[in-house]
Design a protein around this motif. Structure first.
Motif, short mmCIF file in Angstrom:
data_model
loop_
_atom_site.label_atom_id
_atom_site.label_comp_id
_atom_site.label_asym_id
_atom_site.label_seq_id
_atom_site.Cartn_x
_atom_site.Cartn_y
_atom_site.Cartn_z
N ILE A 167 -51.07 14.31 -27.20
CA ILE A 167 -51.93 15.47 -26.95
C ILE A 167 -51.12 16.74 -26.70
CG2 ILE A 167 -53.81 14.08 -26.03
CD1 ILE A 167 -52.87 14.91 -23.22
N GLY A 168 -49.81 16.66 -26.82
CA GLY A 168 -48.95 17.76 -26.42
C GLY A 168 -49.21 19.06 -27.16
N MET A 197 -60.92 28.40 -18.97
CA MET A 197 -59.77 29.16 -19.46
C MET A 197 -58.92 28.25 -20.35
SD MET A 197 -56.97 31.35 -17.27
CE MET A 197 -58.31 32.27 -16.50
N MET A 198 -58.43 28.80 -21.45
CA MET A 198 -57.62 28.04 -22.39
C MET A 198 -56.17 28.03 -21.93
SD MET A 198 -59.91 26.99 -24.42
CE MET A 198 -58.85 26.20 -25.66
N GLY A 199 -55.42 27.02 -22.40
CA GLY A 199 -54.03 26.92 -22.02
C GLY A 199 -53.24 26.01 -22.93
N ARG A 200 -51.94 25.90 -22.63
CA ARG A 200 -50.99 25.10 -23.41
C ARG A 200 -50.38 24.03 -22.51
NH1 ARG A 200 -45.44 25.00 -24.24
NH2 ARG A 200 -45.15 26.68 -22.69
N TYR A 201 -50.33 22.81 -23.02
CA TYR A 201 -49.82 21.67 -22.25
C TYR A 201 -48.29 21.73 -22.14
CZ TYR A 201 -48.77 16.76 -21.12
OH TYR A 201 -48.31 15.61 -20.55
N ILE A 202 -47.78 21.42 -20.93
CA ILE A 202 -46.34 21.34 -20.70
C ILE A 202 -45.92 19.90 -20.40
CG2 ILE A 202 -44.42 22.09 -19.24
CD1 ILE A 202 -45.94 24.72 -18.82
N LYS A 262 -55.51 10.83 -9.16
CA LYS A 262 -55.59 11.97 -10.05
C LYS A 262 -54.25 12.20 -10.73
CE LYS A 262 -59.00 13.00 -6.94
NZ LYS A 262 -59.21 12.33 -5.64
N SER A 263 -54.29 12.57 -12.00
CA SER A 263 -53.11 13.07 -12.68
C SER A 263 -53.04 14.58 -12.52
CB SER A 263 -53.16 12.71 -14.17
OG SER A 263 -53.06 11.33 -14.37
N PHE A 264 -51.83 15.12 -12.57
CA PHE A 264 -51.64 16.56 -12.46
C PHE A 264 -51.04 17.07 -13.77
CE2 PHE A 264 -51.53 14.76 -8.24
CZ PHE A 264 -52.23 15.66 -7.45
N ASN A 265 -51.92 17.57 -14.64
CA ASN A 265 -51.47 18.08 -15.93
C ASN A 265 -51.01 19.53 -15.75
OD1 ASN A 265 -52.30 15.80 -17.83
ND2 ASN A 265 -54.21 16.19 -16.74
N LEU A 266 -49.76 19.78 -16.11
CA LEU A 266 -49.16 21.11 -15.94
C LEU A 266 -49.46 21.93 -17.20
CD1 LEU A 266 -47.41 23.15 -14.45
CD2 LEU A 266 -45.39 21.88 -15.24
N ILE A 267 -50.21 23.01 -17.03
CA ILE A 267 -50.71 23.81 -18.14
C ILE A 267 -50.29 25.27 -17.98
CG2 ILE A 267 -52.77 24.46 -19.46
CD1 ILE A 267 -52.36 21.45 -19.33
N VAL A 300 -59.71 18.60 -24.02
CA VAL A 300 -58.57 18.66 -24.92
C VAL A 300 -59.08 18.59 -26.36
CG1 VAL A 300 -56.34 17.65 -25.51
CG2 VAL A 300 -57.20 17.48 -23.16
N TYR A 301 -58.77 19.60 -27.16
CA TYR A 301 -59.34 19.72 -28.51
C TYR A 301 -58.24 19.61 -29.57
CZ TYR A 301 -63.05 21.80 -25.66
OH TYR A 301 -64.00 22.03 -24.70
#
Length: 214
Positions: free
Chosen positions: A101-102, A116-121, A146-151, A168-169
């Motif tokens: 999904i990166g 709000m849109m963002g980019r996965y790190i 919970k997971s902590f997705n850094l965006i 996630v699209y």
């Protein structure tokens, strides 16, 4: 204590100068930085360690709200409570990059500022690191983990968001109008050994079968 700290991708960031001055002054100023590690202390937000090349210095224990991706004040300028939903859950911590999904588009649902849109790190995740220590936390409880997705967000801030506060699209796989999730929280601890109707202590067969298979 075997963990507490994990490596991060070497992302270029700008540090809000007021965080380097214990919030006393420096507001509106920014310092170049590169992320190095993250620390996980239960009951606190994640603490980031950052290399500051102009000073030749390492500075740590800053929250996600201390960082922006460009050297100007973001709009909206979201506070820490909008950038990280939950405190760290345990001392055990790892960081991973979810490769599949990166490169997809991320949409997060903030507390106070809508979507709000963002980019996965990357993703930072907690676990209970020492079986000899009483597990008082909930990092391994199905209903509470919970997971902590850094965006990296479009407004220039960064956030740490759980799976159930984002979508996630994928350009190829996701339909034009995705379905609205109607999922329930997972509460079951799945396992495959306890409760089975067979025991194998009286056989030395390599290719064993249960009685029901004969």
């Amino acid at each position: 204590m075997s963990t507490l700290i994990c490596n991060l991708p070497s992302v270029d960031v700008w540090v809000r100068k007021e965080y380097l001055r214990d919030l006393e002054d420096g507001h509106g100023e920014f310092v170049k930085g590169v992320w190095v590690t993250a620390k996980s202390i239960p009951g606190r937000s994640f603490y980031f360690e950052t290399y500051l090349p102009d000073y030749g210095a390492l500075y740590d224990k800053l929250p996600i709200s201390a960082f922006v991706s460009r050297s100007d004040t973001p709009t909206p300028d979201m506070d820490l409570f909008n950038l990280q939903f939950w405190n760290c859950m345990d001392y055990g911590v790892v960081s991973v990059h979810k490769q599949f999904i990166g490169s997809m588009d991320f949409e997060i649902l903030t507390r106070d500022h809508g979507a709000m849109m963002g980019r996965y790190i990357c993703t930072i995740d907690n676990y209970h690191q020492d079986p000899d220590v009483v597990d008082y936390a909930t990092s391994e409880s199905p209903a509470e983990h919970k997971s902590f997705n850094l965006i990296e967000l479009k407004n220039g801030q960064f956030c740490l968001y759980p799976n159930n506060r984002m979508r996630v699209y994928d350009n190829s796989l996701t339909p034009e109008k995705p379905l609205q999730p109607d999922f329930k929280v997972s509460t079951i601890e799945y396992q495959v050994e306890n409760g089975q109707r067979f025991r194998l202590g009286d056989t030395d067969e390599y290719f064993w079968k249960t009685k029901d298979e004969w």
